[in-house]
Write an enzyme that holds these catalytic residues in place. Structure first.
Site: not given
Ligand code: PLP
Length: 403
Positions: A69-70, A156, A184, A204, A240, A331
């Site tokens: 996601g990031t 999230n 989410q 995940h 890849t 944190c």
């Molecule tokens: N965006 C949201 C709303 C998330 O909750 C998260 C992960 O907690 C991410 C992005 C990042 O996803 P990833 O863990 O697959 O990089």
């Protein structure tokens, strides 16, 4: 066995995903190679792309695989911004919210610091819902100077679901691309992936493997690459492709999206029993976030403040009793920071620091809720006493300083 109440952080791998991955791990072949082994890997990748596209109702061409996601959020936010400002340097504004995940928030901050992006913050109400009228006003005032809008589908921390159809409509009217972080949302609530111009999600969070995700990007969306190399994934995400992870991701998406309404109903009922149980053992607890059905809040999310307790202490006490929950906030250098999401919702820092997230998912059972309710009174009592000792110590220190 521990009660795992942190599915929003990551949720267990589904059996179907594990089996699909184990099968794929036995095959050698780079999906970009032209020989038979490479073509077989390419076929598995493309079948997975089609399965994900079908489940989401988009074209396979729209699916760009990433490492989670990031990366998908970064590719969208920076990629759209670079492509749009390259065509028209006067488009420097990014409209977004203060409740985004750091994957969007920090990408936006980075563009502000290093590329001169002008960030316009859209307000959210006390439940964390974005002000669509403010978005419309901002877009109508300066449509030509806006590079993109980024609003998450579901938060999230508190689980609030945004009115994405209305937001997408406002963006469409203004001709400005909308990126939605749906990490989410996908697998948790029904989503219409055709609404935004781009949408990030992650395997995940829905029963697939760690380290793989996707950006759904409309065919004509201008997107500059973040990584350069072999030109894989529509030339915007070189590298890849990770075939076994992609195969597992597709299996998880197909499984989670089939029957999603029923699963959401069951999860929401379990979450509501958790909330009722907490209110019975801790009537002072305050529920944060939106109230309502799956268009208001994701079904697995319960987020509460426990006045007088520090959330990190409470989390550790629950953990030692076999209950795994989350503070949801960062944190920094060992000092717990109040959550940026709760602060943006107007919650005061002390209440924010007393908040915990319990998140349910596909393996959750009533026994998990019972374990939490059994452990909570003692944990609250101890965390409350620790809070009093800490507050007493601070008062004494302040008194000494003053004398
Ligand atoms: N965006 C949201 C709303 C998330 O909750 C998260 C992960 O907690 C991410 C992005 C990042 O996803 P990833 O863990 O697959 O990089």
């Amino acid at each position: 066995m521990n009660a795992y109440l942190d599915h929003a952080a990551t949720t267990p791998l589904l059996d179907c995903a594990r089996e699909a991955m184990v099968g794929a791990l036995g095959h050698t072949g780079n999906a970009s190679s032209l020989h038979a082994a490479g073509r077989a890997s390419r076929r598995r990748t493309e079948e997975s792309r089609e399965a994900i596209a079908d489940a989401l109702g988009v074209s396979p061409h729209a699916v760009i695989f990433t490492a989670g996601g990031t990366e998908a959020d970064n590719l969208a936010v920076k990629g759209i911004w670079w492509a749009r400002t390259a065509r028209d340097p006067s488009r420097r504004r990014i409209l977004t919210t203060r409740i985004e995940h750091h994957a969007v928030l920090d990408a936006v901050h980075w563009l502000g610091e290093h590329e001169g992006a002008e960030v316009v913050w859209l307000e959210v109400d006390a439940s964390g819902r974005v002000d669509v009228e403010q978005l419309r006003t901002e877009l109508e005032a300066q449509p030509g100077s806006t590079a993109l809008v980024a609003v998450m589908w579901a938060n999230n921390e508190v689980g609030t679901v945004q009115p994405i159809a209305q937001i997408a409509d406002a963006c469409k009217q203004a001709g400005v691309p909308l990126h939605v972080d749906a990490v989410q949302a996908v697998g948790s609530i029904p989503v219409d992936a055709a609404l935004p111009d781009s949408m990030a999600f992650s395997a995940h969070k829905l029963g697939g493997p760690l380290g793989v995700g996707a950006l759904i990007a409309r065919r004509r969306l201008d997107l500059a690459p973040l990584t350069h190399g072999g030109g894989q994934e529509r030339q915007v995400r070189s590298g890849t492709v990770d075939v076994p992870s992609i195969v597992g991701f597709a299996a998880a998406v197909e499984h989670m999206l089939a029957g999603i309404e029923d699963r959401a109903r069951r999860t929401a009922a379990l979450r509501d029993s958790l909330l009722a149980g907490i209110q019975a053992v801790a009537p002072e607890a305050i529920v944060n976030g939106a109230v309502g059905g799956v268009d208001a809040r994701v079904p697995g999310n319960a987020h509460l403040s426990f006045p007088g307790c520090e959330n990190d202490a409470l989390m550790m006490l629950l953990d030692s009793a076999g209950v795994e929950a989350s503070t949801g906030s960062a944190c920094s250098a060992g000092v717990p920071e109040p959550s940026h999401v709760l602060l943006a919702m107007g919650i005061d820092p002390a209440q924010a620091r007393s908040s915990l997230r319990f998140s349910l998912g596909h393996t959750s059972t009533p026994a998990d809720v019972e374990a939490l309710l059994a452990a909570l009174p003692t944990a609250l009592d101890r965390a409350g006493r620790a809070g009093q000792v800490r507050a007493g110590g601070q008062l004494a220190a302040a008194g000494r300083t003053g004398s």
